[in-house]
Design a protein around this motif. Structure first.
Motif, PDB file in Angstrom:
ATOM      1  N   GLY A   4       0.832  -1.199   0.000  1.00  0.00           N
ATOM      2  CA  GLY A   4       0.000   0.000   0.000  1.00  0.00           C
ATOM      3  C   GLY A   4       0.865   1.247   0.000  1.00  0.00           C
ATOM      4  N   LEU A   5       0.298   2.360   0.433  1.00  0.00           N
ATOM      5  CA  LEU A   5       1.029   3.622   0.530  1.00  0.00           C
ATOM      6  C   LEU A   5       2.114   3.528   1.596  1.00  0.00           C
ATOM      7  CD1 LEU A   5       1.441   6.784   0.322  1.00  0.00           C
ATOM      8  CD2 LEU A   5      -0.423   6.959   1.997  1.00  0.00           C
ATOM      9  N   TRP A   6       3.325   3.966   1.242  1.00  0.00           N
ATOM     10  CA  TRP A   6       4.388   4.080   2.252  1.00  0.00           C
ATOM     11  C   TRP A   6       4.169   5.427   2.931  1.00  0.00           C
ATOM     12  CZ3 TRP A   6       7.982   0.105   2.863  1.00  0.00           C
ATOM     13  CH2 TRP A   6       8.949   0.335   3.845  1.00  0.00           C
ATOM     14  N   LEU A   7       3.560   5.391   4.112  1.00  0.00           N
ATOM     15  CA  LEU A   7       2.978   6.579   4.729  1.00  0.00           C
ATOM     16  C   LEU A   7       3.952   7.749   4.869  1.00  0.00           C
ATOM     17  CD1 LEU A   7       0.461   7.859   5.931  1.00  0.00           C
ATOM     18  CD2 LEU A   7       1.070   6.843   8.141  1.00  0.00           C
ATOM     19  N   VAL A  13      -7.304   4.279   0.484  1.00  0.00           N
ATOM     20  CA  VAL A  13      -5.866   4.132   0.265  1.00  0.00           C
ATOM     21  C   VAL A  13      -5.309   3.193   1.333  1.00  0.00           C
ATOM     22  CG1 VAL A  13      -3.647   5.338   0.179  1.00  0.00           C
ATOM     23  CG2 VAL A  13      -5.716   6.457  -0.695  1.00  0.00           C
ATOM     24  N   PRO A  14      -4.976   1.947   0.973  1.00  0.00           N
ATOM     25  CA  PRO A  14      -4.383   1.024   1.952  1.00  0.00           C
ATOM     26  C   PRO A  14      -2.975   1.488   2.348  1.00  0.00           C
ATOM     27  CG  PRO A  14      -5.244  -0.139   0.020  1.00  0.00           C
ATOM     28  CD  PRO A  14      -5.188   1.308  -0.332  1.00  0.00           C
ATOM     29  N   LEU A  15      -2.544   1.089   3.515  1.00  0.00           N
ATOM     30  CA  LEU A  15      -1.213   1.460   3.999  1.00  0.00           C
ATOM     31  C   LEU A  15      -0.284   0.248   3.977  1.00  0.00           C
ATOM     32  CD1 LEU A  15      -2.076   3.729   7.073  1.00  0.00           C
ATOM     33  CD2 LEU A  15      -1.669   4.405   4.686  1.00  0.00           C
ATOM     34  N   GLU A  16       0.956   0.480   3.574  1.00  0.00           N
ATOM     35  CA  GLU A  16       1.991  -0.556   3.603  1.00  0.00           C
ATOM     36  C   GLU A  16       2.311  -0.898   5.063  1.00  0.00           C
ATOM     37  OE1 GLU A  16       4.636  -3.144   3.548  1.00  0.00           O
ATOM     38  OE2 GLU A  16       4.270  -2.464   1.488  1.00  0.00           O
ATOM     39  N   PRO A  17       2.101  -2.149   5.477  1.00  0.00           N
ATOM     40  CA  PRO A  17       2.338  -2.514   6.882  1.00  0.00           C
ATOM     41  C   PRO A  17       3.767  -2.237   7.348  1.00  0.00           C
ATOM     42  CG  PRO A  17       1.097  -4.239   5.757  1.00  0.00           C
ATOM     43  CD  PRO A  17       1.548  -3.286   4.695  1.00  0.00           C
ATOM     44  N   ARG A  18       4.742  -2.465   6.482  1.00  0.00           N
ATOM     45  CA  ARG A  18       6.137  -2.274   6.907  1.00  0.00           C
ATOM     46  C   ARG A  18       6.456  -0.814   7.186  1.00  0.00           C
ATOM     47  NH1 ARG A  18       9.901  -4.809   2.576  1.00  0.00           N
ATOM     48  NH2 ARG A  18       8.431  -3.698   1.257  1.00  0.00           N
ATOM     49  N   ALA A  19       5.671   0.087   6.602  1.00  0.00           N
ATOM     50  CA  ALA A  19       5.907   1.510   6.832  1.00  0.00           C
ATOM     51  C   ALA A  19       5.351   1.975   8.175  1.00  0.00           C
ATOM     52  CB  ALA A  19       5.284   2.333   5.703  1.00  0.00           C
ATOM     53  N   ASN A  40      10.601   3.333  10.082  1.00  0.00           N
ATOM     54  CA  ASN A  40       9.821   4.096   9.111  1.00  0.00           C
ATOM     55  C   ASN A  40       8.657   4.859   9.735  1.00  0.00           C
ATOM     56  OD1 ASN A  40      11.293   2.809   6.817  1.00  0.00           O
ATOM     57  ND2 ASN A  40      10.284   0.984   7.620  1.00  0.00           N
ATOM     58  N   TYR A  41       8.202   4.356  10.861  1.00  0.00           N
ATOM     59  CA  TYR A  41       7.062   4.963  11.552  1.00  0.00           C
ATOM     60  C   TYR A  41       7.563   6.083  12.459  1.00  0.00           C
ATOM     61  CZ  TYR A  41       2.394   4.858  13.774  1.00  0.00           C
ATOM     62  OH  TYR A  41       1.127   5.154  14.227  1.00  0.00           O
ATOM     63  N   ASP A  42       7.907   7.206  11.854  1.00  0.00           N
ATOM     64  CA  ASP A  42       8.502   8.309  12.599  1.00  0.00           C
ATOM     65  C   ASP A  42       7.419   9.273  13.089  1.00  0.00           C
ATOM     66  OD1 ASP A  42       7.701   9.605  10.323  1.00  0.00           O
ATOM     67  OD2 ASP A  42       9.675  10.391   9.803  1.00  0.00           O
ATOM     68  N   LYS A  43       7.861  10.443  13.565  1.00  0.00           N
ATOM     69  CA  LYS A  43       6.935  11.396  14.187  1.00  0.00           C
ATOM     70  C   LYS A  43       5.826  11.845  13.234  1.00  0.00           C
ATOM     71  CE  LYS A  43       8.471  15.524  15.167  1.00  0.00           C
ATOM     72  NZ  LYS A  43       9.203  16.630  15.845  1.00  0.00           N
ATOM     73  N   THR A  44       6.185  12.179  11.995  1.00  0.00           N
ATOM     74  CA  THR A  44       5.164  12.685  11.076  1.00  0.00           C
ATOM     75  C   THR A  44       4.195  11.574  10.663  1.00  0.00           C
ATOM     76  OG1 THR A  44       6.479  12.279   9.054  1.00  0.00           O
ATOM     77  CG2 THR A  44       6.758  14.411  10.141  1.00  0.00           C
ATOM     78  N   ALA A  45       4.716  10.366  10.459  1.00  0.00           N
ATOM     79  CA  ALA A  45       3.851   9.250  10.080  1.00  0.00           C
ATOM     80  C   ALA A  45       2.900   8.893  11.220  1.00  0.00           C
ATOM     81  CB  ALA A  45       4.687   8.043   9.692  1.00  0.00           C
ATOM     82  N   LYS A  46       3.425   8.862  12.439  1.00  0.00           N
ATOM     83  CA  LYS A  46       2.592   8.529  13.595  1.00  0.00           C
ATOM     84  C   LYS A  46       1.518   9.594  13.813  1.00  0.00           C
ATOM     85  CE  LYS A  46       2.790   7.245  18.473  1.00  0.00           C
ATOM     86  NZ  LYS A  46       3.668   7.021  19.664  1.00  0.00           N
ATOM     87  N   ALA A  47       1.901  10.870  13.643  1.00  0.00           N
ATOM     88  CA  ALA A  47       0.941  11.956  13.841  1.00  0.00           C
ATOM     89  C   ALA A  47      -0.222  11.839  12.863  1.00  0.00           C
ATOM     90  CB  ALA A  47       1.644  13.303  13.678  1.00  0.00           C
ATOM     91  N   TRP A  48       0.082  11.474  11.606  1.00  0.00           N
ATOM     92  CA  TRP A  48      -0.981  11.307  10.612  1.00  0.00           C
ATOM     93  C   TRP A  48      -1.835  10.075  10.945  1.00  0.00           C
ATOM     94  CZ3 TRP A  48      -1.260  14.008   5.619  1.00  0.00           C
ATOM     95  CH2 TRP A  48      -2.332  13.576   4.836  1.00  0.00           C
ATOM     96  N   HIS A  58       6.141  13.173   5.120  1.00  0.00           N
ATOM     97  CA  HIS A  58       7.328  14.036   5.094  1.00  0.00           C
ATOM     98  C   HIS A  58       7.135  15.179   4.104  1.00  0.00           C
ATOM     99  CE1 HIS A  58      10.401  10.888   6.791  1.00  0.00           C
ATOM    100  NE2 HIS A  58       9.423  11.165   7.619  1.00  0.00           N
ATOM    101  N   ALA A  59       6.620  14.843   2.921  1.00  0.00           N
ATOM    102  CA  ALA A  59       6.403  15.875   1.904  1.00  0.00           C
ATOM    103  C   ALA A  59       5.275  16.809   2.323  1.00  0.00           C
ATOM    104  CB  ALA A  59       6.089  15.219   0.567  1.00  0.00           C
ATOM    105  N   TRP A  60       4.215  16.242   2.850  1.00  0.00           N
ATOM    106  CA  TRP A  60       3.068  17.053   3.279  1.00  0.00           C
ATOM    107  C   TRP A  60       3.510  18.120   4.270  1.00  0.00           C
ATOM    108  CZ3 TRP A  60      -2.087  16.239   1.638  1.00  0.00           C
ATOM    109  CH2 TRP A  60      -3.047  17.035   2.275  1.00  0.00           C
ATOM    110  N   GLN A  61       4.382  17.741   5.212  1.00  0.00           N
ATOM    111  CA  GLN A  61       4.861  18.681   6.219  1.00  0.00           C
ATOM    112  C   GLN A  61       5.658  19.811   5.574  1.00  0.00           C
ATOM    113  OE1 GLN A  61       4.261  18.348   9.793  1.00  0.00           O
ATOM    114  NE2 GLN A  61       4.782  20.509   9.495  1.00  0.00           N
ATOM    115  N   VAL A  62       6.532  19.456   4.618  1.00  0.00           N
ATOM    116  CA  VAL A  62       7.329  20.472   3.920  1.00  0.00           C
ATOM    117  C   VAL A  62       6.414  21.439   3.164  1.00  0.00           C
ATOM    118  CG1 VAL A  62       8.976  20.856   2.039  1.00  0.00           C
ATOM    119  CG2 VAL A  62       9.391  19.042   3.706  1.00  0.00           C
ATOM    120  N   PHE A  63       5.451  20.893   2.442  1.00  0.00           N
ATOM    121  CA  PHE A  63       4.548  21.731   1.656  1.00  0.00           C
ATOM    122  C   PHE A  63       3.651  22.580   2.557  1.00  0.00           C
ATOM    123  CE2 PHE A  63       4.743  18.152  -1.710  1.00  0.00           C
ATOM    124  CZ  PHE A  63       5.913  18.679  -2.238  1.00  0.00           C
TER     125      PHE A  63
END
Length: 227
Positions: free
Chosen positions: A23-26, A53-59, A64-72, A31-36
Motif C-alpha cells: 500500500g502507501l508508504w505513509l 488508500v491502503p497502507l503498507e504494513p512495513r511503513a 519508518n514509523y517516525d513522528k510525522t507518520a505517527k501523527a498522521w 514528510h512531503a506534506w509537512q514540507v509543503f
C-alpha cells in the motif's frame, strides 16, 4: 495565491499474491506534506480510482514509523482523507502548480495505467509546472507521454527505487516488473546513490525525483524551492 500541490496515492492493497499486503508508504506522504504545509502550499490527495488508500504494513514499524507518520496515523481527520480520495478523472490539471507521486510497492500496479494521472502530469509539465516523485512513485511517470508522443522521462536525469534495493528488501520475487530497467527502456538517464537506502534526489528542469523513502523530505524541499 498559494501554490497548489496534488499528492498522488495508491488504491492497491497487495501484490499479485493477495497473501502479501502492500500500500502507501505513509512517511513518503507525511514528510512531503509537512514540507509543503510549512511552505504555505494548498494540498490535495488524488488516487487513480478514488476511494480508500491502503497502507503498507512495513511503513508502520520502526524506523519508518517516525513522528510525522505517527501523527498522521493517529489523526482521525487525516486518516479519513485516505479513506475517501477523489480519482484522477475528477481533477483539472490547471488547478495545480505541481504533482507529487508518493510510493510504496502498490503504486507499481495502479499508477502506470492511469490515463487520468498521465493527462494531469503531461499538462502540468508542459506548462512549466513541477512533476515530482519519490521511491516507487516514478512508476507513475513510466508510461506518461508528452503531446509530441515522446516519453516524459526520455533524456531526463531522474531516480527512483533501485533494483538493488528491491533485492535487499527481499521483494524482487514479488514485484511485477523491474522499474529501474523500465525507466531506462523509456530513455531515462537513471541515477542512484552509491549506497542503498540513503537519501538521493535528482532535479532536471521541472522534473524532481527521489530514490527511496528516506528521500521524501529532500524531494519535497526541492519542489518547494522551485515553486
Amino acid at each position: 495565491m498559494p501554490k497548489r500541490i496534488l499528492n498522488v496515492v495508491t488504491n492497491v492493497g497487495h501484490y499479485d499474491d493477495p497473501g502479501h499486503p502492500t500500500g502507501l508508504w505513509l512517511s513518503e506522504l507525511t514528510h512531503a506534506w509537512q514540507v509543503f504545509e510549512d511552505a504555505g502550499f494548498e494540498q490535495t490527495l488524488v488516487s487513480p480510482a478514488g476511494g480508500e488508500v491502503p497502507l503498507e504494513p512495513r511503513a508502520l514499524r520502526f524506523p519508518n514509523y517516525d513522528k510525522t507518520a505517527k501523527a498522521w496515523h493517529t489523526d482521525a481527520a487525516k486518516m479519513a482523507m485516505l479513506e475517501h480520495t477523489l480519482s484522477a478523472d475528477q481533477f483539472d490539471a490547471g488547478d495545480f502548480d505541481a504533482i507529487y507521486f508518493t510510493g510504496g510497492h502498490a503504486v507499481m500496479y495502479d499508477f502506470p495505467g492511469s490515463e487520468g494521472l498521465q493527462r494531469i502530469t503531461r499538462e502540468i509539465y508542459e506548462r512549466g509546472g513541477i512533476v515530482s516523485s519519490v521511491c516507487h512513485g516514478y512508476c507513475g511517470l513510466l508510461d506518461t507521454k508528452l503531446s509530441d508522443g515522446s516519453y516524459l522521462i526520455a533524456g531526463k536525469k531522474m531516480t527512483g527505487f533501485a533494483w538493488a534495493e528491491e533485492v535487499l528488501a527481499r521483494v524482487d520475487k514479488l514485484v511485477p516488473y523491474n522499474a529501474e530497467e523500465r525507466a531506462k527502456e523509456r530513455g531515462a538517464l537513471y541515477e542512484k546513490a552509491k549506497l542503498p537506502f540513503v537519501s538521493y534526489t535528482v532535479v532536471d528542469g521541472n522534473l524532481v525525483t527521489g530514490q527511496n523513502p528516506g528521500s521524501a523530505k529532500a524531494t519535497a524541499e526541492k519542489v518547494a524551492a522551485l515553486l
